[in-house]
Write a protein that holds these residues in place. Structure first.
Motif, mmCIF file in Angstrom:
data_model
loop_
_atom_site.group_PDB
_atom_site.id
_atom_site.type_symbol
_atom_site.label_atom_id
_atom_site.label_comp_id
_atom_site.label_asym_id
_atom_site.label_seq_id
_atom_site.Cartn_x
_atom_site.Cartn_y
_atom_site.Cartn_z
ATOM 1 N N ALA A 1 0.853 -1.261 0.157
ATOM 2 C CA ALA A 1 0.059 0.026 -0.164
ATOM 3 C C ALA A 1 0.803 1.225 -0.154
ATOM 4 N N THR A 2 0.268 2.366 0.234
ATOM 5 C CA THR A 2 1.026 3.535 0.315
ATOM 6 C C THR A 2 0.646 4.342 1.804
ATOM 7 N N CYS A 3 1.830 4.966 2.093
ATOM 8 C CA CYS A 3 1.579 5.710 3.680
ATOM 9 C C CYS A 3 1.970 6.929 3.532
ATOM 10 N N ILE A 4 1.247 7.903 4.249
ATOM 11 C CA ILE A 4 1.378 9.279 4.300
ATOM 12 C C ILE A 4 2.319 9.327 5.666
ATOM 13 N N LEU A 5 3.389 9.742 5.660
ATOM 14 C CA LEU A 5 4.214 9.861 6.795
ATOM 15 C C LEU A 5 4.240 11.324 7.310
ATOM 16 N N LYS A 6 3.997 11.673 8.648
ATOM 17 C CA LYS A 6 3.963 13.088 9.327
ATOM 18 C C LYS A 6 5.428 13.021 10.090
#
Length: 623
Positions: free
Chosen positions: A287-292
């Motif tokens: 999948a794809t992750c949004i990292l903050k």
């Protein structure tokens, strides 16, 4: 014909009756069965690794995904997109630098001190490709704790992020004296003894290093060390094996996530939730992750809408912050369908649903080093997990009676623990066995042994002591009640009371100190409070204590409240009495002892007045 119709109608009636009976008596039967079959299926896959002596690790899975979906975004960070190929090639370059310039070898342990950023993953994977185990350091820890972390995991190399290099100013000399080489993710450094990595990357090859360097035949081989606070005061290095990392990586999949999901990760990567479940889960799915870098309540929903986020990771405090944001007309305009995390209070849970839509909140219970995991796959409000007959066959756990005053489990005349009844609160113990091993802590057999309880129900048995009080209702739903012992949770971090006690004990006017956590309405966890006895002839100095706490303790571990006492109460086993102190809280109208509160504006601990107390209770005063 009549007979056939009779049998057919009887069959239909029987099936219908069975369906109705199942709905009434076992309403979650099919959902439990499907979830359990997924867990068993994955467990069988792990068992096959043992039989074939060929383990497909999380790193191997990432490499496979980089070959299968090279152009798919893996990490989106601060507007930049990093594909699976990008991270694969950069981690290859770093692996080659680690071999040729840093001179790391298979089996070495390397400490990693970095904030959330794509290079955290590239360095982590690069080290893993060389065959090194990696120790994730909490970016909040101070000098004494930092040195201790190296001692217990045996790391002789530190890699520090470019934004954290200055944090080593007070400890760099000590690290060098201990023969620890320090490398930073910079092209150049002001420190002559701090080596740089970025300037060596361009010339490095992006070809894979030999696979033999990171290949393993054992699921029980350590791959990470993740630090957790404990009763010893200083952080403990929980041993994370390939078995544990693979189990955690399957968490999102077990909840029903797919490769089409976009996962939002605002939690720190040095914790197991973000690294093992979040990043590991993203890799497992492809999948794809949004990292903050850091969680921002004001940016959260805009980020979710911008990136079409479908799953987010949380701790209870995070959800409370979101609920406290000003309401907007687009609160329910998003594609988020699931949240995965822990510590969500019932009132916040309901408000979150009402405000942002019917998002399925999947609570996960399990400590970093623990051998037991509960997963609330049903999504029932207020529960951390679900158990049933089949789960108990696979994972042996018990809730036993606990004496809060004596701060110890209740034992019968034969010395054995007593299980609680359904619905009663008890101490959660998890049986240590083949299916649920406990790998303990690096560098200390003593600390590992302290987490174990032996001869619990019969002579010779061994259980892992979670230190958590839980209750299981008649339907098999499990609720978290409280923590016991010398650890409490605040701001999403575990606070070790002994560490805080030892630190405050160095202040000249303090003779004895007892640290504990107190509940504050509207806040997750417990806020730190310290009961103090002054040395004869000396007086309380709020400014000096403030300066000491600011210098030597991370923000989440600094006591918010101070209580001056003349006598420290003890238990019958000569332990400091915490129960009564916790129960009495910090209300100046009901406590005769002098009370003080941490005040960042005045840079001191100031008297806790009724007015300040009310502002804390109503939420007007920020903590």
């Amino acid at each position: 014909m009549t007979s056939f119709l009779g049998w057919l109608s009887a069959l239909v009636a029987g099936v219908f009756s069975a369906h109705v009976l199942q709905k009434l008596c076992f309403p979650f039967f099919w959902r439990d069965l499907v979830f359990l079959l997924r867990v068993i299926r994955y467990g069988v896959r792990l068992e096959l690794f043992k039989l074939t002596s060929s383990v497909c690790t999380v790193l191997d899975r990432f490499t496979q995904q980089a070959q299968r979906i090279p152009n798919k975004p893996f990490v989106i960070y601060d507007g930049g997109v990093h594909t699976y190929r990008d991270v694969e090639q950069r981690s290859n370059r770093l692996a080659n630098v680690f071999l040729e310039k840093v001179h790391l070898r298979k089996g070495d342990c390397v400490a990693l001190l970095m904030s959330n950023e794509p290079d955290f993953l590239c360095v982590w994977f690069g080290l893993a490709k060389v065959g090194c185990s990696v120790a994730f350091l909490n970016t909040n820890i101070k000098s004494k704790s930092l040195i201790h972390c190296f001692n217990c995991c045996g790391a002789k190399t530190l890699i520090v992020g470019s934004d954290l290099a200055e944090c080593l100013d007070g400890v760099l000399t000590s690290l060098l004296e201990d023969n620890i080489q320090v490398w930073t993710m910079k092209s150049q450094s002001e420190h002559t003894h701090m080596h740089t990595l970025l300037d060596k990357l361009d010339a490095a090859s992006d070809q894979p290093v030999p696979a033999a360097l990171h290949a393993t035949t054992s699921l029980k081989s350590p791959t990470l060390y993740i630090f957790t606070s404990g009763t010893t005061g200083l952080p403990k290095a929980a041993v994370i094996t390939h078995l544990q990392s693979l189990k955690a990586a399957a968490g999102l999949w077990a909840f029903g996530a797919t490769e089409d999901d976009v996962v939002y990760i605002p939690l720190p990567l040095y914790h197991s939730a973000a690294s093992l479940i979040g990043i590991g889960g993203t890799i497992h799915l492809g999948a794809t992750c949004i990292l903050k870098k850091k969680f921002s309540a004001s940016q959260f929903w805009n980020d979710c809408r911008t990136h079409n986020v479908t799953i987010f990771q949380y701790i209870g405090e995070l959800c409370r912050y979101l609920c406290n944001q000003p309401k907007t007309e687009v609160d329910k305009v998003h594609k988020v369908r699931m949240g995965v995390g822990n510590g969500l209070r019932q009132d916040v849970w309901r408000e979150f649903h009402s405000r942002f839509g019917n998002i399925k909140m999947c609570e996960v219970y399990g400590s970093t080093e623990g051998n037991l995991c509960f997963m609330n796959h049903i999504g029932k409000i207020g529960t951390v997990g679900r158990s049933n007959f089949f789960y108990r066959l696979l994972f042996k756990y018990d809730l036993v009676k606990y004496d809060m005053v004596k701060d110890e489990p209740v034992r019968d005349q034969y010395g054995f623990c007593q299980p609680v009844q359904k619905g009663e609160t008890g101490l959660l113990l998890s049986r240590v066995g083949i299916l649920s091993p406990f790998f303990g802590y690096a560098g200390s057999k003593h600390l590992t042994e302290k987490k174990l309880m032996r001869n619990v129900f019969v002579k010779g048995d061994t259980y892992f002591n979670t230190g958590d009080l839980m209750a299981e209702d008649q339907g098999g739903f499990i609720c978290f009640r409280d923590r016991v012992g010398d650890t409490f949770r605040w701001k999403g971090e575990n606070v070790a009371t002994t560490e805080v006690m030892e630190t405050l004990g160095l202040v000249d006017f303090i003779q004895e100190v007892n640290v504990y956590g107190v509940e504050i309405p509207g806040h997750e966890g417990r806020a730190g409070m310290a009961a103090i006895i002054l040395r004869p002839g000396l007086v309380f100095d709020g400014k000096k204590l403030f300066e000491h706490a600011m210098r030597d303790l991370p923000a989440y571990a600094r006591p918010l409240f101070i209580r001056l006492q003349e006598v420290m109460e003890m238990t019958s086993t000569f332990k400091q009495q915490k129960f009564q102190l916790v129960q009495s809280g910090f209300n100046p109208s009901t406590i005769s002892d002098p009370l003080f509160v941490l005040d960042y504006q005045q840079k001191s601990y100031i008297p806790l007045t009724d007015l300040i107390y009310q502002s804390i209770i109503t939420g007007e005063r920020k903590l």
